[in-house]
Design a protein around this motif. Structure first.
Motif, PDB file in Angstrom:
ATOM      1  N   THR A 147      -3.524   3.031   6.360  1.00  0.00           N
ATOM      2  CA  THR A 147      -4.103   1.693   6.575  1.00  0.00           C
ATOM      3  C   THR A 147      -3.867   1.110   7.967  1.00  0.00           C
ATOM      4  O   THR A 147      -4.410   0.066   8.278  1.00  0.00           O
ATOM      5  CB  THR A 147      -3.588   0.664   5.536  1.00  0.00           C
ATOM      6  N   THR A 201      -4.708  -6.624   3.976  1.00  0.00           N
ATOM      7  CA  THR A 201      -4.123  -5.288   3.848  1.00  0.00           C
ATOM      8  C   THR A 201      -3.214  -5.201   2.627  1.00  0.00           C
ATOM      9  O   THR A 201      -3.158  -4.171   1.952  1.00  0.00           O
ATOM     10  CB  THR A 201      -3.328  -4.936   5.116  1.00  0.00           C
ATOM     11  N   THR A 204      -5.440  -4.507  -0.317  1.00  0.00           N
ATOM     12  CA  THR A 204      -5.885  -3.115  -0.342  1.00  0.00           C
ATOM     13  C   THR A 204      -4.742  -2.195  -0.757  1.00  0.00           C
ATOM     14  O   THR A 204      -4.942  -1.253  -1.529  1.00  0.00           O
ATOM     15  CB  THR A 204      -6.365  -2.674   1.056  1.00  0.00           C
ATOM     16  N   LEU A 207      -4.252  -2.169  -4.429  1.00  0.00           N
ATOM     17  CA  LEU A 207      -5.291  -1.362  -5.082  1.00  0.00           C
ATOM     18  C   LEU A 207      -5.002   0.134  -4.917  1.00  0.00           C
ATOM     19  O   LEU A 207      -5.131   0.908  -5.861  1.00  0.00           O
ATOM     20  CB  LEU A 207      -6.667  -1.689  -4.506  1.00  0.00           C
ATOM     21  N   THR A 208      -4.609   0.523  -3.710  1.00  0.00           N
ATOM     22  CA  THR A 208      -4.328   1.940  -3.471  1.00  0.00           C
ATOM     23  C   THR A 208      -3.140   2.403  -4.312  1.00  0.00           C
ATOM     24  O   THR A 208      -3.171   3.477  -4.919  1.00  0.00           O
ATOM     25  CB  THR A 208      -4.035   2.180  -1.975  1.00  0.00           C
ATOM     26  N   VAL A 254      -4.964  -9.166  -6.821  1.00  0.00           N
ATOM     27  CA  VAL A 254      -5.751  -8.808  -5.632  1.00  0.00           C
ATOM     28  C   VAL A 254      -6.730  -9.930  -5.289  1.00  0.00           C
ATOM     29  O   VAL A 254      -6.894 -10.307  -4.129  1.00  0.00           O
ATOM     30  CB  VAL A 254      -6.502  -7.481  -5.873  1.00  0.00           C
ATOM     31  N   ASN A 258      -6.892 -12.024  -1.828  1.00  0.00           N
ATOM     32  CA  ASN A 258      -8.123 -12.100  -1.030  1.00  0.00           C
ATOM     33  C   ASN A 258      -8.536 -13.543  -0.764  1.00  0.00           C
ATOM     34  O   ASN A 258      -8.950 -13.893   0.334  1.00  0.00           O
ATOM     35  CB  ASN A 258      -9.271 -11.366  -1.736  1.00  0.00           C
TER      36      ASN A 258
ATOM     37  N   TYR C 144     -14.817  -6.650  -5.780  1.00  0.00           N
ATOM     38  CA  TYR C 144     -14.115  -6.240  -4.572  1.00  0.00           C
ATOM     39  C   TYR C 144     -12.614  -6.135  -4.847  1.00  0.00           C
ATOM     40  O   TYR C 144     -11.898  -5.381  -4.196  1.00  0.00           O
ATOM     41  CB  TYR C 144     -14.386  -7.285  -3.485  1.00  0.00           C
ATOM     42  N   GLN C 256     -18.561   4.766   5.671  1.00  0.00           N
ATOM     43  CA  GLN C 256     -18.189   4.857   4.279  1.00  0.00           C
ATOM     44  C   GLN C 256     -18.691   6.152   3.645  1.00  0.00           C
ATOM     45  O   GLN C 256     -18.017   6.738   2.810  1.00  0.00           O
ATOM     46  CB  GLN C 256     -18.762   3.659   3.530  1.00  0.00           C
TER      47      GLN C 256
END
Lengths: 280, 556, 324
Positions: A147, A201, A204, A207-208, A254, A258, C144, C256
């Motif tokens: 990242t 970040t 993300t 989520l990862t 998340v 955001n 998202y 992507q």
């Protein structure tokens, strides 16, 4: 500073996000108090649906789903924040050096960054965790390694424009030393877009981490939301609650991050916020 | 004279009001103005930034941003444009009224060929094709070279002047009755400005249309206008025929604006030869675009063989248009940039400054300081005025208390209140910020100050004050001032000697009087001829500075 | 001439990246704790002394490091990615066998998102702060923030388990159907859920990106010029706002595209879709690192390839780039 809060609060979504995030963080901190039992321990009959003895039901080994979610908050947030911080440290350092010094240093660092952006990030993360053997450190390293490039690019762009700003030139002429110029003149002006990027970040990274844990690459000693969903995969058709609740926890976290990130963006970079109205 | 009251106006504005969103520094952008444009005449609206002049033009076009409310009446062709169905207004835009904007770089769609952009005007006003011949003829009539090829070019291929011509072509495509030009030449070099103004004049004459021209520059008004309206803070304070207003301005604001326009009267040359302070000889710098693996690099000669001498207490002007290399030269002299060749010497230093490395340069830096162009970009928004002005003192080991005392002295010297020290730059206006920048440059007691376009970002009335400050400080401290500017008028007012640059080279050098009244090089003559309103501007009324001073005080 | 040198430049660059990734691969294995031969062979393979020997000679593990590296790079450049222990087959063959399924899944998700995302984003941008806009933004924000595997599981719960409309896993029915048309239809029915899962996330990204890009573009000066010319609003929105606003979207979409295989790992795992991603998961599960490295190298190649395509597309779409 007052402007900052005012602009942040103008964004209602951000305010909601902040409240939700605060609650989640409090839950994560107080999880051992809220749910003193070990989330790995079997407490009752397996696969009890929610609403009975256990508010969110039990899994195939009779473990309390609610306890898992409360304790899972700790690891999800911790890994999210830690890997974002590591990624930001790598990214900002690389970007700042490249952007401020330019020339061949910039060339080399840009090539390295471009190379890391070419690497398919998720598969690379899987490989890293698998080879380094799953654990907190390997997960954080893997997420940070995939990242940092966008952060480096942003930092580089910021430092590059700021380097040629007239106030930096004035500092050079006044005899201010280079490290001082970077730290006191440039960095404070580059920091707000980086904060926004950093907050996104974290989202993300969470989520990862959940995806890695879902695939069975989580830290085997700590319960996490992704792991809970992954472990219940074989029975999820009969026991929907095993995947739905931990998933909701991820989405909520998340989403909140955001929203806060967008609010920060509005508040810190007002010039980037949609269209503005002015005379002439 | 010129007051033609018999013909009915083409546009008449009655009681136009445009409110600003809540939280702005005032309630109304435009506060009840009455105005009319007569057929076949050029009306100029003059005002400084924030006067509402541009908003008025936008109201006629129906382009006022959404949350703002437009009240009052704008009569045109039997419609009230302030209250008209959007679809009808759209039909009028581009066909009966055309508009040209300030920034030709930004006003054209970057990814559409210019011919296509003109074609849209015809197509969407239901003019039957084919359009090709009309577009070529139109571009040709704008004085654009090779219109047949040019219409297939993207805007980035064109120079600023060419883009503005394309914009005008687009606005005039359907022979509108009214052309609105919003600061059409502000972003252009002075020679290009002259050409564009001529083009507008010719077009107006040929088509017998009316023009409403928005500008901040009375020179432009004198050059092109029939009538003028002066706007201040959303109101019209004076209007009338251009000749009358120029020679006999009634309103004090008009008087200050006129007084602030720099005269073309050069400062008298110094009697004695000043002691030499800084000399530059044969300075050259070439930029090379880096060659890729398969593409050759290109070279731009930014500065070529430039030499000049600067004496103690003397001001030398470096004049040139964009791309002349004047700013590059300035940055080489202060060693923000390195040169390829050349010799820069400072009195008392036995070395070529260009050969010194960073370490050797460090003790000399404080002797040559710089004042920058952009009052907003030149002050770090995150540091207090004290920190900004004191940074050089602190870096050279001056204690905090001593630095504080010096900063207060310096602020006093540039006519700012010492209490300014604890505030951040955003609390100050452009003119005040430029004073802070000057205080910063003076902090290390330099021998030389290089000022890079220090007034070009300021409104005229404030320009005058900052120029006076430079003159005053120089007289008091005996500093050598290297003054970079694009504006010959400003150079004449403040400089003892001037060098004129074009494309990296010096084309002419001499005392201000020589260069201005007896220019030898044709480029210098072109520059002088291009000064807007030259010969049409009246002699000065009253003391410029006192009036401007009063002005700045009211606006701050 | 310029095009030729441009393409040549790209080939050199692509080759450099492939070389760098190969070298990275090489060192990744040596980063792992323990004997690289055992790591490469996997847990099961390590028990087989004969296979370990084969691995050692394949990778030249008994020779000095630089020679090992040279041998490895040489192997990769001749498309020899070694053997998978579990399958006892060349890794390259397995990858090519699985590639079509992955391309079908990711390709359809990608096209679905690319057609719908920018369209919805543009509609929202032209009606800012309406109910449509707000609703769409909330939905986009939701997807998202949602893990892909969770969406997949929910879709299976709703459309397969509850409603029984669509098959929950695999690419074909257990009982083979006859006829080319029926077979195609069968695959399509299996495709819908996984493609939707992947597509929803991508759509969310494109909606947000398009909307933001268009709002930013619509405040630019030349949009005002377009209005001043008297163009109708739809023309302003399409020819002037959307046209330029799409440029960053092209860039993003291209980047992507290269990362689609990565996204496929999770979705293919959830839906048991027989593609590269599922192969990677199996390899992971069986500690078949050689196979995993092969997947990694292949997806890196795809990134390089799509980066090139993107670059060409952007140059075509934006006249300002590449002609300065």
């Amino acid at each position: 500073m007052r402007d900052f809060f005012q602009r942040f609060c103008e964004n209602r979504g951000a305010l909601v996000g902040l409240v939700v995030l605060t609650v989640i963080i409090l839950v994560a901190i107080t999880a051992p108090l809220l749910s003193p039992v070990d989330p790995w321990r079997s407490l009752g009959r397996p696969l009890q649906p929610p609403g009975g003895e256990f508010a969110l039901g039990t899994d195939m080994l009779g473990r309390d789903v609610l306890a898992g979610i409360l304790h899972g908050a700790r690891i999800s947030l911790w890994i999210g924040i830690l890997s974002a911080v590591v990624a930001a440290l790598i990214g900002v350092t690389m970007g700042a050096i490249a952007g401020f010094f330019g020339g061949w240093v910039d060339d080399v660092l840009v090539r390295i960054t471009e190379f890391f952006q070419t690497i398919p990030s998720f598969i690379f993360a899987i490989l890293l965790v698998a080879i380094l053997t799953p654990g907190l450190t390997s997960i954080v390293v893997a997420i940070a390694v995939v990242t940092w490039p966008p952060i480096a690019r942003l930092a580089r762009a910021e430092f590059m424009t700021l380097r040629s700003r007239e106030f930096v030139e004035a500092a050079v002429l006044s005899g201010v030393s280079r490290p001082r110029i970077i730290l006191r003149e440039v960095l404070p002006n580059a920091v707000s877009p980086l904060i926004v990027m950093g907050s996104l970040t974290v989202a993300t990274a969470i989520l990862t981490e959940s995806a890695l844990s879902f695939l069975g690459l989580g830290d085997p000693n700590r319960i996490s939301w992704g792991y809970m969903i992954g472990a219940a995969r074989t029975v999820f058709r009969h026991a929907w609650w095993l995947s739905v609740f931990p998933g909701l926890a991820i989405v909520l976290t998340v989403l909140a991050i955001n929203l806060v990130g967008e609010g920060l963006n509005d508040a810190l970079n007002p010039h980037l916020k949609g269209r503005r109205v002015g005379v002439q | 004279m010129g007051q033609d009251t018999t013909s009915t106006p083409l546009v008449s504005i009655e009681g136009l009001r445009i409110s600003l969103p809540l939280g702005s520094d005032r309630v109304m952008a435009v506060d009840g103005i009455d105005l009319s444009v007569k057929p076949g005449k050029i009306l100029c609206i003059v005002g400084e930034s924030g006067s509402g002049k541009s908003m008025t033009a936008h109201a006629i076009m129906g382009l006022v941003p959404k949350p703002l409310k437009v009240e009052g009446a704008i009569h045109f062709d039997g419609h009230n444009l302030a209250d008209i169905a959007p679809s009808v207004h759209r039909g009028i835009r581009g066909s009966r009224i055309g508009m040209v904007f300030q920034e030709p770089m930004a006003a054209l769609n970057p990814v559409m060929k210019v011919g296509k952009q003109i074609e849209e005007v015809f197509r969407f006003h239901n003019i039957p094709g084919p359009y090709d011949d009309r577009i070529v003829a139109l571009l040709d009539s704008m004085g654009l070279p090779e219109p047949e090829l040019l219409r297939h070019a993207y805007p980035f291929r064109l120079s600023g002047g060419q883009r503005q011509r394309v914009m005008i072509a687009m606005a005039l495509a359907l022979d509108p009755a009214l052309l609105i030009a919003d600061e059409p030449t502000t972003a252009l070099d002075v020679t290009t400005q002259k050409q564009i103004l001529n083009l507008l004049k010719t077009a107006q004459h040929e088509r017998q249309m009316s023009i409403m021209l928005i500008t901040h520059d009375f020179g432009v008004v004198a050059e092109i206008g029939d009538e003028v309206a002066v706007m201040q803070e959303g109101r019209i304070v004076e209007r009338g025929a251009v000749k009358d207003v120029l020679h006999d301005p009634q309103h004090p604001y008009t008087q200050t604006l006129l007084a602030a326009v720099p005269d073309l009267s050069p400062r008298p040359a110094a009697d004695a030869e000043p002691a030499p302070l800084l000399s530059a000889a044969n300075v050259s710098k070439t930029y090379r675009t880096r060659s890729g693996w398969f593409t050759p690099g290109r070279e731009v000669h930014a500065v070529q063989n430039v030499s000049l001498q600067l004496g103690r207490g003397e001001t030398v002007g470096v004049v040139g248009e964009s791309g002349s290399g004047k700013s590059t030269f300035a940055r080489i002299v202060v060693r923000l940039l390195t040169a390829d060749e050349g010799d820069v010497r400072l009195d008392g230093v036995d070395a070529n400054l260009l050969d010194l490395d960073t370490r050797q340069l460090a003790p000399l830096r404080k002797r040559v300081q710089m004042v920058f162009q952009d009052p907003f970009a030149s002050l770090n928004p995150r540091r207090t005025v004290f920190e900004i002005v004191a940074q050089g003192l602190r870096a050279h080991g001056v204690g905090r208390r001593e630095a504080r005392r010096r900063v207060e002295e310096l602020l006093d010297l540039v006519a700012l209140d010492p209490s300014a020290a604890d505030r951040y730059p955003n609390a100050f206006s452009g003119g005040q910020r430029q004073r802070i920048g000057i205080a910063r440059a003076l902090a290390l007691e330099p021998d030389v100050i290089v000022a890079d376009e220090p007034v070009s970002a300021l409104d005229v009335s404030i320009q005058a004050r900052v120029l006076d400050l430079f003159a005053d400080i120089q007289k008091r401290l005996g500093i050598g001032l290297l003054f970079i500017t694009h504006d010959l008028r400003v150079a004449a007012q403040i400089c003892d000697r001037v060098i004129v640059m074009r494309k990296g080279e010096v084309v002419e050098a001499g005392t201000s009087a020589q260069v201005l009244f007896d220019p030898q090089h044709e480029y210098t003559r072109l520059l002088i001829d291009s000064i807007p309103g030259r010969g049409q501007m009246p002699k000065k009324h009253g003391p410029a500075t006192a009036a401007a001073e009063a002005m700045e005080r009211t606006r701050e | 001439m310029r095009h030729l040198s441009y393409i040549a430049g790209w080939m050199v660059k692509a080759l450099a990246v492939v070389l760098a990734i190969t070298i990275l691969n090489f060192f990744l294995i040596r980063m792992a704790p323990g004997d690289p031969a055992i790591v490469l062979a996997g847990e099961a393979g390590a028990a087989d002394e004969q296979f370990l020997e084969q691995v050692r000679s394949d990778f030249g593990l008994d020779r000095p490091l630089p020679i090992q590296l040279a041998a490895y790079v040489g192997n990769v450049l001749t498309l020899d990615l070694g053997q998978s222990y579990r399958a006892q087959r060349p890794v390259v063959d397995m990858l090519f066998e699985r590639l079509p399924a992955t391309l079908l899944l990711t390709g359809s998700a990608y096209l679905f998102a690319l057609l719908l995302g920018p369209l919805l984003g543009a509609l929202a941008a032209t009606r800012p702060r309406t109910i449509f806009d707000s609703l769409l933004m909330v939905v986009a924000l939701f997807f998202y923030a949602t893990p892909i595997f969770w969406v997949g599981l929910l879709l299976i719960l709703v459309f397969s388990v509850q409603l029984g409309w669509l098959p929950p896993f695999g690419m074909q029915s257990m009982i083979p159907v006859s006829g080319a048309w029926n077979q195609t239809l069968d695959v399509l029915r299996h495709l819908i859920l996984p493609a939707l899962t992947l597509g929803l996330f991508y759509i969310a990204v494109y909606v947000r990106l398009t909307r933001a890009s268009m709002l930013e573009t619509s405040s630019l000066d030349y949009v005002k010029t377009a209005r001043a010319k008297g163009l109708p609003e739809w023309r302003v929105a399409t020819a002037h706002v959307l046209r330029t606003a799409l440029l960053p979207i092209i860039t993003f979409a291209g980047l992507q595209a290269g990362h689609l295989v990565g996204g496929a790992v999770v979705v293919e795992t959830v839906f048991a879709w027989p593609g590269i991603g599922r192969l990677a998961f199996d390899a992971l599960f069986q500690r078949d690192y050689n196979l995993l490295l092969g997947v990694f190298l292949l997806s890196a190649l795809m990134v390089v390839f799509f980066n090139m395509i993107t670059d060409i597309l952007v140059r075509l779409a934006d006249p300002r780039i590449g002609s300065a």
